[in-house]
Design an enzyme around this catalytic site. Sequence first.
Site, PDB file in Angstrom:
ATOM      1  N   HIS A  90       0.857  -0.763  -0.021  1.00 27.67           N
ATOM      2  CA  HIS A  90       0.233  -0.334  -0.324  1.00 27.67           C
ATOM      3  C   HIS A  90       1.207   0.981  -0.410  1.00 27.67           C
ATOM      4  O   HIS A  90       0.588   2.534   0.344  1.00 27.67           O
ATOM      5  CB  HIS A  90      -0.901   0.035   1.043  1.00 27.67           C
ATOM      6  CG  HIS A  90      -1.900  -0.931   1.397  1.00 27.67           C
ATOM      7  ND1 HIS A  90      -3.537  -0.122   1.074  1.00 27.67           N
ATOM      8  CD2 HIS A  90      -2.210  -1.937   1.754  1.00 27.67           C
ATOM      9  CE1 HIS A  90      -3.873  -1.687   1.100  1.00 27.67           C
ATOM     10  NE2 HIS A  90      -2.911  -2.736   1.504  1.00 27.67           N
ATOM     11  N   LYS A  99      -7.755  13.877   4.381  1.00 26.87           N
ATOM     12  CA  LYS A  99      -6.340  12.635   4.764  1.00 26.87           C
ATOM     13  C   LYS A  99      -6.063  12.334   5.642  1.00 26.87           C
ATOM     14  O   LYS A  99      -5.834  13.994   6.439  1.00 26.87           O
ATOM     15  CB  LYS A  99      -6.273  12.487   3.170  1.00 26.87           C
ATOM     16  CG  LYS A  99      -5.502  14.211   2.777  1.00 26.87           C
ATOM     17  CD  LYS A  99      -4.497  13.962   1.201  1.00 26.87           C
ATOM     18  CE  LYS A  99      -5.504  13.881   0.106  1.00 26.87           C
ATOM     19  NZ  LYS A  99      -6.225  12.525  -0.078  1.00 26.87           N
ATOM     20  N   ARG A 100      -5.161  12.046   5.686  1.00 22.91           N
ATOM     21  CA  ARG A 100      -3.941  11.995   7.160  1.00 22.91           C
ATOM     22  C   ARG A 100      -3.020  13.250   6.948  1.00 22.91           C
ATOM     23  O   ARG A 100      -2.768  13.381   5.568  1.00 22.91           O
ATOM     24  CB  ARG A 100      -3.205  10.453   7.251  1.00 22.91           C
ATOM     25  CG  ARG A 100      -4.020   9.296   8.270  1.00 22.91           C
ATOM     26  CD  ARG A 100      -4.113  10.100   9.580  1.00 22.91           C
ATOM     27  NE  ARG A 100      -3.156   9.850  10.535  1.00 22.91           N
ATOM     28  CZ  ARG A 100      -2.752   8.941  11.303  1.00 22.91           C
ATOM     29  NH1 ARG A 100      -3.862   8.254  11.561  1.00 22.91           N
ATOM     30  NH2 ARG A 100      -1.878   8.898  11.875  1.00 22.91           N
ATOM     31  N   LYS A 112       1.480  14.197   0.707  1.00 19.60           N
ATOM     32  CA  LYS A 112       0.250  14.514   0.781  1.00 19.60           C
ATOM     33  C   LYS A 112      -0.031  16.184   0.489  1.00 19.60           C
ATOM     34  O   LYS A 112      -0.962  16.927  -0.086  1.00 19.60           O
ATOM     35  CB  LYS A 112      -0.840  14.163   1.636  1.00 19.60           C
ATOM     36  CG  LYS A 112      -0.890  12.723   1.896  1.00 19.60           C
ATOM     37  CD  LYS A 112      -1.768  12.218   2.877  1.00 19.60           C
ATOM     38  CE  LYS A 112      -2.216  10.769   3.299  1.00 19.60           C
ATOM     39  NZ  LYS A 112      -2.839  10.397   2.013  1.00 19.60           N
ATOM     40  N   THR A 141      -8.837   6.904  -1.771  1.00 22.95           N
ATOM     41  CA  THR A 141      -9.700   6.350  -1.465  1.00 22.95           C
ATOM     42  C   THR A 141     -10.739   7.112  -1.995  1.00 22.95           C
ATOM     43  O   THR A 141     -12.015   6.988  -2.291  1.00 22.95           O
ATOM     44  CB  THR A 141      -9.990   4.756  -1.354  1.00 22.95           C
ATOM     45  OG1 THR A 141      -9.512   5.287   0.052  1.00 22.95           O
ATOM     46  CG2 THR A 141      -9.183   4.096  -1.356  1.00 22.95           C
ATOM     47  N   LYS A 154     -14.420   8.935  -3.551  1.00 29.14           N
ATOM     48  CA  LYS A 154     -15.680   8.766  -2.610  1.00 29.14           C
ATOM     49  C   LYS A 154     -16.192  10.600  -3.736  1.00 29.14           C
ATOM     50  O   LYS A 154     -17.592  10.422  -3.183  1.00 29.14           O
ATOM     51  CB  LYS A 154     -15.337   9.049  -1.267  1.00 29.14           C
ATOM     52  CG  LYS A 154     -15.269   7.695  -0.515  1.00 29.14           C
ATOM     53  CD  LYS A 154     -14.333   7.378   0.713  1.00 29.14           C
ATOM     54  CE  LYS A 154     -13.668   6.635   0.795  1.00 29.14           C
ATOM     55  NZ  LYS A 154     -12.972   6.109   2.311  1.00 29.14           N
TER      56      LYS A 154
HETATM   57  C1  26W Z   1       3.868   0.169   9.477  1.00 28.91           C
HETATM   58  C2  26W Z   1       3.993   1.707  10.037  1.00 28.91           C
HETATM   59  C3  26W Z   1       2.845   1.991   8.572  1.00 28.91           C
HETATM   60  C4  26W Z   1       1.374   2.683   8.641  1.00 28.91           C
HETATM   61  C5  26W Z   1       0.649   2.172   7.886  1.00 28.91           C
HETATM   62  C6  26W Z   1       2.982   1.881   6.973  1.00 28.91           C
HETATM   63  C7  26W Z   1       2.111   1.566   6.265  1.00 28.91           C
HETATM   64  C8  26W Z   1       0.806   1.799   6.668  1.00 28.91           C
HETATM   65  C9  26W Z   1      -0.557   2.123   5.162  1.00 28.91           C
HETATM   66  C10 26W Z   1       0.918   0.991   4.552  1.00 28.91           C
HETATM   67  C11 26W Z   1      -0.489   3.532   4.932  1.00 28.91           C
HETATM   68  C12 26W Z   1      -1.560   3.181   4.195  1.00 28.91           C
HETATM   69  O1  26W Z   1      -2.664   3.597   4.346  1.00 28.91           O
HETATM   70  N1  26W Z   1      -1.488   3.432   2.976  1.00 28.91           N
HETATM   71  C13 26W Z   1      -2.637   3.608   2.461  1.00 28.91           C
HETATM   72  O2  26W Z   1      -3.469   2.654   0.986  1.00 28.91           O
HETATM   73  C14 26W Z   1      -4.268   3.421   0.659  1.00 28.91           C
HETATM   74  C15 26W Z   1      -5.503   2.023   0.552  1.00 28.91           C
HETATM   75  O3  26W Z   1      -4.338   1.080  -0.612  1.00 28.91           O
HETATM   76  C16 26W Z   1      -4.284   3.436  -0.932  1.00 28.91           C
HETATM   77  O4  26W Z   1      -5.019   4.203  -1.196  1.00 28.91           O
HETATM   78  C17 26W Z   1      -3.426   5.131   0.107  1.00 28.91           C
HETATM   79  O5  26W Z   1      -2.664   6.115  -0.631  1.00 28.91           O
HETATM   80  C18 26W Z   1      -1.941   4.458   1.077  1.00 28.91           C
HETATM   81  O6  26W Z   1      -1.455   5.584   1.302  1.00 28.91           O
END
Ligand code: 26W
Length: 768
Positions: free
Chosen positions: A329, A509-510, A515, A617, A621
């Site tokens: 992701h 968003k976060r 971003k 995502t 929406k």
């Molecule tokens: C280990 C820390 C950590 C925490 C969260 C590493 C990685 C993440 C996630 C991968 C972050 C995340 O939420 N990524 C998002 O995933 C969405 C669903 O696929 C995408 O639409 C977003 O672009 C992406 O940032």
Amino acid sequence: MYFDKNEFLNDFEYLLRTEGTDAEHADTRTLYNALSKAVMAKVFCDWEKSGRRATRRCGYFSAEFLVGRAIFSNLLNLGILQDIREVLAVRGIDINRFEEVEDAALGNGGLGRLAACFLESAATQNIPLDGYGLRYRYGLFRQTFEDGCQKELADDWLKWGDPWSVRKEEERVRVDFADFSVYAVPYDTPVIGYKSGVINTLRLWQSEPIHPFDFDKFDAMRGEEIARENFNATEITAVLYPNDNTEEGKILRLRQQYFLVSASLQSILRKQKEGGRYATNLCERVVLQLNDTHPVLAVPELIRLLEKDGIPFETAFEICRKIFRFTNHTIMGEALEKWRGETVKSILPEIWTVIGKIQARLEKEGLDKEKYYIVKDGTVHMANLAVYVCGAVNGVAQIHTEILKRDVFKDWHAWDENKIANVTNGITPRRWFLLNNPKMAAEITARIGQGWETDLPELKKLAAYIDDPVFRERFVSIKRENKRRLADHIRDHEGVDIPEHFIFDVQVKRLHEYKRQLLNALSVLYIYNELKSGNLPDFKPTAFIFGAKAAPGYYLAKAIIKFINGIAELVNNDETVTDKLRVAFIRNYNVSYAEKIVCAADVSEQISMAGMEASGTGNMKFMLNGTVTLGTLDGANVEICEEAGKENNYIFGATVDEVATVKKSYDPKKILEKNPKLKKAVESLIDGTFEGGRDELKAVYDSLLSGADADKYLVLYDFEDYILTKLYLNAEYGSETFTTKCLVNMTNAGKFSADRSVKEYAEHIWNI
Ligand code: 26W
């Protein structure tokens, strides 16, 4: 499902009486629990049946499920939302009271919300997909502001009760760490498909002590030992890690991850044993999707469990390749999880041994050790482990998958060019349209009939109505109504007044540097300065609405929040611009807030530096709700433009290829020299424009201009194109052209249904 209003009212009132109250006197919490339990009693039968129906099921392993509020979506999907509204009204209860019920925020952002959408879509499409996750005692923190700075509060979501789950005491399993053991107790929640009669399961594990109260130890006055065991056990699922996109190799997080996968695998294997079939047959009945690296310890854990049952390593390895699939992701290096070998060894010695065997097997393949490794310099690389073992790997949007192949997993792609696939993300149109925008949905159904709710590409039939003046008028006036509702909410909760004729320009968003909320913020300051100088006489009134949580330890992200809150205060208190400009940073942006926002926005800001946002995502929406995108060619924005036409959105900025070129010799200071107005906006960070937060704002300034990595995300480079595009949009707003663009986006949002995504997974990845 059989449903009778009177019978239901009886059940509901009976449950209220068991709480010693009645419909007239009960508080919201009691009403909510009684209503939910009465509905649960109705679904048990279908739930049971769905569980037995499929012989091959997929388990979606995820550390996060950002499900939000359950009640409205469950009633909608069961087809009884209107009935229940009426039943409650009979007793003088307004169903909207349940908007008080807080979200289950067991996820950080995109990845967790995607998992929730996939579960709902799978149940709707009759795909046997079950979620396996953690029942955190505290979900993602609640956010407030003090002097414009983010403060985090505990998210005590269980204070509302958890009536949608069932505790399965008899299905608990033991999870062993080197230093202690705990029980994992499952709580099962029904995942109700939209009018499909299918109910899948979300199973969340809670950690508990093995000896809840040890009388022997108590008698021996070993109170401290008791307390220690209790603490060890409850600590594991105590809280969701609030980091999004940054890795933090904490031991407790390792324990959480192992706890999740060990409990889930044990319960899945147990079921296979009950059926009189086992291990090798497992492959026929089970496929497991690993949601990013967080549950990747499932790979060595399954091998460990199979070896214990007498299956040789090599056979166990082959089983893993058949069973596991992996989704990536993010391409951000700092989010790719790594664990110190020493840590793994000391807490999970048997897992460490298995990882060693996998590494040895990889070495035997005779590949270049510099490129292909799982353990290197004493560090375990979880993404490599996943890519090596899993039978399929996927990215979440076309452009993201290309980057994985070309860059992040380039060597692995060369090793097996069939391994990496793409499945573009999606959203459920039930929660993100039917539920949050019911009037618009009704207008659509009146024209193209039912069916589009579960077959979203049907929306294309609306093309015939885009030029119909009546339909256009309905669209504009429903959007206006949604804006009014959001404005009321923002006034009540944030204390900012936004007139409904303003353009609602939204970025939610976060908070993360990539971003580029900072790019948006600087443009607001720029516009403010221009308005003050009288340079933008035709500027149409705009409210810039922000919503974002920052990871508690992410200094710069918090500094950017402080900056935006500073801008809001400056702008909203300046009478000379009140008829043109407002800024609101909404507190505690979450799923329920998003439902109110996405149907009320005029502009969806999706402005990440190209190549950084895996998919996004939120962008989908907004599009579905008839909102144009102001964005870069990044993530799924690219596919939004393919579907709706680039000319129907407002696209700006460097492309992935340009980013690579620019970065070779980039000097952000030169950009400021050429653009004095931008320079003024940037310098407000250090020139005393804002009271307080001196250090934070200076840090933001430095991130743009100091050091070798200054302006890593090309905020200043993309600024000019951004502001021009933003002003161009502003000029088009309110025109027939603009309304057409909104409608073309809504009409062509069909691809972005999560129904399409889960069907692609089922067919190409899960073989279900
Ligand atoms: C280990 C820390 C950590 C925490 C969260 C590493 C990685 C993440 C996630 C991968 C972050 C995340 O939420 N990524 C998002 O995933 C969405 C669903 O696929 C995408 O639409 C977003 O672009 C992406 O940032």
